[in-house]
Design a protein around this motif. Structure first.
Motif, PDB file in Angstrom:
ATOM      1  N   ALA A 166       0.842  -1.071   0.017  1.00  0.00           N
ATOM      2  CA  ALA A 166       0.172   0.040   0.281  1.00  0.00           C
ATOM      3  C   ALA A 166       0.798   1.154   0.140  1.00  0.00           C
ATOM      4  O   ALA A 166       0.689   2.295  -0.753  1.00  0.00           O
ATOM      5  CB  ALA A 166      -0.912   0.090   1.162  1.00  0.00           C
ATOM      6  N   ALA A 167       1.865   1.269   1.002  1.00  0.00           N
ATOM      7  CA  ALA A 167       2.784   2.280   0.917  1.00  0.00           C
ATOM      8  C   ALA A 167       3.418   2.650  -0.224  1.00  0.00           C
ATOM      9  O   ALA A 167       3.809   3.992  -0.844  1.00  0.00           O
ATOM     10  CB  ALA A 167       3.984   2.323   1.956  1.00  0.00           C
ATOM     11  N   ALA A 168       3.896   1.798  -1.072  1.00  0.00           N
ATOM     12  CA  ALA A 168       4.806   1.953  -2.270  1.00  0.00           C
ATOM     13  C   ALA A 168       3.622   2.357  -3.319  1.00  0.00           C
ATOM     14  O   ALA A 168       4.225   3.196  -4.303  1.00  0.00           O
ATOM     15  CB  ALA A 168       5.178   0.464  -2.774  1.00  0.00           C
ATOM     16  N   HIS A 169       2.628   2.069  -3.609  1.00  0.00           N
ATOM     17  CA  HIS A 169       1.612   2.425  -4.595  1.00  0.00           C
ATOM     18  C   HIS A 169       1.266   4.080  -4.138  1.00  0.00           C
ATOM     19  O   HIS A 169       0.947   4.808  -5.178  1.00  0.00           O
ATOM     20  CB  HIS A 169       0.442   1.604  -4.547  1.00  0.00           C
ATOM     21  N   LYS A 170       1.284   4.343  -2.991  1.00  0.00           N
ATOM     22  CA  LYS A 170       0.614   5.799  -2.572  1.00  0.00           C
ATOM     23  C   LYS A 170       1.890   6.873  -2.674  1.00  0.00           C
ATOM     24  O   LYS A 170       1.609   7.944  -2.936  1.00  0.00           O
ATOM     25  CB  LYS A 170       0.199   5.594  -1.286  1.00  0.00           C
ATOM     26  N   ALA A 171       2.923   6.161  -2.253  1.00  0.00           N
ATOM     27  CA  ALA A 171       4.084   7.210  -2.138  1.00  0.00           C
ATOM     28  C   ALA A 171       4.986   7.317  -3.671  1.00  0.00           C
ATOM     29  O   ALA A 171       5.664   6.569  -4.272  1.00  0.00           O
ATOM     30  CB  ALA A 171       5.519   6.430  -1.400  1.00  0.00           C
ATOM     31  N   GLU A 172       4.691   8.478  -4.171  1.00  0.00           N
ATOM     32  CA  GLU A 172       4.840   8.634  -5.493  1.00  0.00           C
ATOM     33  C   GLU A 172       6.615   8.640  -5.740  1.00  0.00           C
ATOM     34  O   GLU A 172       6.704   8.143  -6.847  1.00  0.00           O
ATOM     35  CB  GLU A 172       4.408   9.941  -6.031  1.00  0.00           C
ATOM     36  N   SER A 173       7.107   9.026  -4.795  1.00  0.00           N
ATOM     37  CA  SER A 173       8.505   9.307  -5.066  1.00  0.00           C
ATOM     38  C   SER A 173       9.311   7.749  -4.829  1.00  0.00           C
ATOM     39  O   SER A 173      10.387   7.744  -4.924  1.00  0.00           O
ATOM     40  CB  SER A 173       9.069  10.338  -4.209  1.00  0.00           C
ATOM     41  N   GLY A 174       8.268   6.879  -4.116  1.00  0.00           N
ATOM     42  CA  GLY A 174       8.949   5.795  -3.671  1.00  0.00           C
ATOM     43  C   GLY A 174       9.872   5.918  -2.246  1.00  0.00           C
ATOM     44  O   GLY A 174      10.726   4.866  -2.196  1.00  0.00           O
ATOM     45  N   HIS A 175       9.786   6.930  -1.802  1.00  0.00           N
ATOM     46  CA  HIS A 175      10.568   7.189  -0.512  1.00  0.00           C
ATOM     47  C   HIS A 175       9.430   7.153   0.922  1.00  0.00           C
ATOM     48  O   HIS A 175       8.658   7.871   1.035  1.00  0.00           O
ATOM     49  CB  HIS A 175      11.117   8.615  -0.553  1.00  0.00           C
ATOM     50  N   VAL A 176       9.691   6.154   1.750  1.00  0.00           N
ATOM     51  CA  VAL A 176       8.866   5.737   2.790  1.00  0.00           C
ATOM     52  C   VAL A 176       9.829   5.501   3.862  1.00  0.00           C
ATOM     53  O   VAL A 176      11.018   5.515   3.961  1.00  0.00           O
ATOM     54  CB  VAL A 176       8.007   4.611   2.676  1.00  0.00           C
ATOM     55  N   GLY A 177       9.173   5.228   5.206  1.00  0.00           N
ATOM     56  CA  GLY A 177      10.056   5.215   6.393  1.00  0.00           C
ATOM     57  C   GLY A 177       9.430   4.229   7.325  1.00  0.00           C
ATOM     58  O   GLY A 177       8.281   4.034   7.295  1.00  0.00           O
ATOM     59  N   PHE A 178      10.271   3.704   8.234  1.00  0.00           N
ATOM     60  CA  PHE A 178       9.676   2.873   9.162  1.00  0.00           C
ATOM     61  C   PHE A 178      10.476   3.036  10.634  1.00  0.00           C
ATOM     62  O   PHE A 178      11.623   3.126  10.617  1.00  0.00           O
ATOM     63  CB  PHE A 178      10.092   1.060   8.928  1.00  0.00           C
ATOM     64  N   VAL A 179       9.571   2.995  11.629  1.00  0.00           N
ATOM     65  CA  VAL A 179       9.637   3.467  12.789  1.00  0.00           C
ATOM     66  C   VAL A 179       9.587   2.225  13.845  1.00  0.00           C
ATOM     67  O   VAL A 179       8.260   1.653  14.020  1.00  0.00           O
ATOM     68  CB  VAL A 179       9.266   4.789  13.473  1.00  0.00           C
ATOM     69  N   GLY A 180      10.567   1.672  14.442  1.00  0.00           N
ATOM     70  CA  GLY A 180      10.362   0.608  15.487  1.00  0.00           C
ATOM     71  C   GLY A 180      10.469   1.215  16.792  1.00  0.00           C
ATOM     72  O   GLY A 180      11.523   1.778  17.009  1.00  0.00           O
ATOM     73  N   GLY A 181      10.037   0.368  17.797  1.00  0.00           N
ATOM     74  CA  GLY A 181       9.952   0.862  19.034  1.00  0.00           C
ATOM     75  C   GLY A 181      11.121   0.419  19.667  1.00  0.00           C
ATOM     76  O   GLY A 181      12.094   1.137  20.094  1.00  0.00           O
ATOM     77  N   VAL A 182      11.627  -0.856  19.488  1.00  0.00           N
ATOM     78  CA  VAL A 182      12.568  -1.556  20.133  1.00  0.00           C
ATOM     79  C   VAL A 182      13.279  -2.307  19.148  1.00  0.00           C
ATOM     80  O   VAL A 182      12.478  -3.025  18.339  1.00  0.00           O
ATOM     81  CB  VAL A 182      12.196  -2.231  21.401  1.00  0.00           C
ATOM     82  N   GLU A 183      14.435  -2.355  19.209  1.00  0.00           N
ATOM     83  CA  GLU A 183      15.216  -3.159  18.175  1.00  0.00           C
ATOM     84  C   GLU A 183      15.483  -4.583  18.439  1.00  0.00           C
ATOM     85  O   GLU A 183      16.422  -5.145  18.873  1.00  0.00           O
ATOM     86  CB  GLU A 183      16.701  -2.483  17.665  1.00  0.00           C
ATOM     87  N   ASN A 184      14.448  -5.392  18.400  1.00  0.00           N
ATOM     88  CA  ASN A 184      14.471  -6.677  18.653  1.00  0.00           C
ATOM     89  C   ASN A 184      13.833  -7.570  17.590  1.00  0.00           C
ATOM     90  O   ASN A 184      13.367  -7.262  16.645  1.00  0.00           O
ATOM     91  CB  ASN A 184      13.613  -6.997  20.048  1.00  0.00           C
ATOM     92  N   ASP A 185      13.987  -9.121  17.590  1.00  0.00           N
ATOM     93  CA  ASP A 185      13.477  -9.928  16.839  1.00  0.00           C
ATOM     94  C   ASP A 185      11.985  -9.882  16.450  1.00  0.00           C
ATOM     95  O   ASP A 185      11.552  -9.745  15.141  1.00  0.00           O
ATOM     96  CB  ASP A 185      13.775 -11.316  16.972  1.00  0.00           C
ATOM     97  N   LEU A 186      11.236  -9.617  17.251  1.00  0.00           N
ATOM     98  CA  LEU A 186       9.738  -9.316  16.995  1.00  0.00           C
ATOM     99  C   LEU A 186       9.436  -8.098  15.905  1.00  0.00           C
ATOM    100  O   LEU A 186       8.882  -8.282  15.186  1.00  0.00           O
ATOM    101  CB  LEU A 186       9.036  -9.123  18.187  1.00  0.00           C
ATOM    102  N   ILE A 187       9.967  -7.106  16.532  1.00  0.00           N
ATOM    103  CA  ILE A 187       9.499  -5.727  15.694  1.00  0.00           C
ATOM    104  C   ILE A 187      10.472  -5.710  14.223  1.00  0.00           C
ATOM    105  O   ILE A 187      10.029  -5.243  13.452  1.00  0.00           O
ATOM    106  CB  ILE A 187      10.289  -4.537  16.509  1.00  0.00           C
ATOM    107  N   LYS A 188      11.627  -6.588  14.277  1.00  0.00           N
ATOM    108  CA  LYS A 188      12.243  -6.610  12.889  1.00  0.00           C
ATOM    109  C   LYS A 188      11.462  -7.501  12.091  1.00  0.00           C
ATOM    110  O   LYS A 188      11.499  -7.332  10.895  1.00  0.00           O
ATOM    111  CB  LYS A 188      13.487  -7.451  13.257  1.00  0.00           C
TER     112      LYS A 188
END
Length: 356
Positions: A166-188
């Protein structure tokens, strides 16, 4: 159309009972990612000893996070309404140091079953299950580790893949981001699925990634200020859409999106409905639904039917245990593309990675 069906997981073992209910609703009754119970079968009579008393211990952030914990509470509340359960909820200290004490408190007060919300309860649930073998426990995001423990697991990477599409289709520039709360295996798992979904549409897409705290520091799930700073930087650098998997910190991501007049993707619950501020609701393009409410409710329902634990139940796309919200209609035009991606995952044509 985007699927509105959710896998209902509600005799024998708890996992087996929940799988039977999923199959009855058109989900996967066996095979695939959903694991059948390996524990000994039990009778299917209703639990003896009086009324149904259900205890639930929240993860850090507690009730009111508009995301993960609130999704679990929705399942608990449904058990109260539909099953007549007496319910009790407890929240841990800010550092989560008293999780085990909460489980003991619920057990000593006569609650059975008891649910721990979050993988961090894994070891505490194991200890409590050994100390109270007559009580059935469930733990969200962690596997079964005792005969009276049911693991409620989710294919977060699959739902996140759809969010990436969904994000790729809506972001015309193809530039998106991801914010994870804690850098652990689950959030990865969220990150990995999201990146794969984005790249499936735009192979040259740019994906910014930021974790708020390192593994073991769970404050990243309740730091809206850090979430805001992380998302602000992404928007300033050109990201059009930011997906967060950061619990209560996601509020800061939405605030940054509103200020930048950009879009964001929520997580766990339909955050366009759970977030109260209208200006923040409007920036939430969709949310990756992680049906913790279904898992909690169906565990309680199966227990009420006399089932026992000892194994895991995995909620994946096959039983609509994960998916995307459509509130606001912003991804309605992508329904066919998202459904096609979902079908390819369910049919095994696409294997979504669980690590970045």
């Amino acid at each position: 159309m985007l699927s509105k069906r959710f896998g209902r997981l509600a005799t024998g073992t708890l996992a087996g009972a929940m799988l039977m209910a999923a199959a009855a609703c058109g989900g996967s009754g066996s095979g695939g990612d959903t694991t059948a119970s390996t524990a000994p079968s039990a009778d299917t009579s209703a639990p003896a000893g009086g009324p149904l008393k259900v205890g639930l211990a929240f993860d850090i952030g507690g009730r009111g996070d508009k995301s993960f914990n609130d999704a679990a509470y929705a399942g608990l509340e449904k058990a109260k309404t539909e099953l007549g359960a007496e319910i009790k909820e407890l929240s841990p200290a800010s550092d989560g140091s008293n999780r085990g004490e909460l489980l003991t408190q619920l057990a000593d007060a006569g609650y059975n079953p008891i649910i721990g919300v979050g993988f961090a309860y894994g070891e505490d649930i194991k200890k409590a299950a050994e100390e109270y073998p007559e009580i059935q426990f469930a733990v969200v995001d962690s596997g079964s580790n005792a005969p009276n423990v049911t693991g409620l697991l989710f294919a977060e990477e699959q739902g996140s893949y759809l969010a990436g599409v969904a994000a790729a289709h809506k972001a015309e520039s193809g530039h998106v981001g991801f914010v994870g709360g804690v850098e652990n295996d689950l959030i990865k798992k969220f990150q990995a699925g999201f990146e794969a979904g984005v790249k499936s549409v735009k192979s040259d897409a740019k994906i910014d990634v930021k974790y708020l705290t390192p593994d073991g520091d769970f404050t990243g799930f309740r730091a809206p200020d850090k979430g805001k700073v992380a998302a602000e930087k992404m928007y300033q650098d050109g990201a059009e859409i930011v997906y967060h998997a950061s619990g209560d910190s996601g509020l800061g991501v939405f605030q940054a999106a509103a200020a930048a007049k950009k879009k964001a993707i929520g997580v766990d619950s339909d955050q366009r409905q759970t977030v109260k501020e209208t200006n923040l609701q409007e920036v939430i393009m969709t949310s990756m639904l992680k049906r913790v409410d279904v898992g909690v409710f169906e565990f309680i329902k199966a227990f009420q039917g006399g089932a026992k634990g000892g194994s895991d139940v995995i909620y994946d796309l096959k039983v609509d245990g994960v998916g995307l919200s459509t509130t606001g209609g912003e991804i309605d035009d992508l329904a066919d593309k998202i459904e096609a991606a979902k079908k390819d995952i369910v049919d095994g044509k696409i294997t979504v990675p669980t690590t970045p």
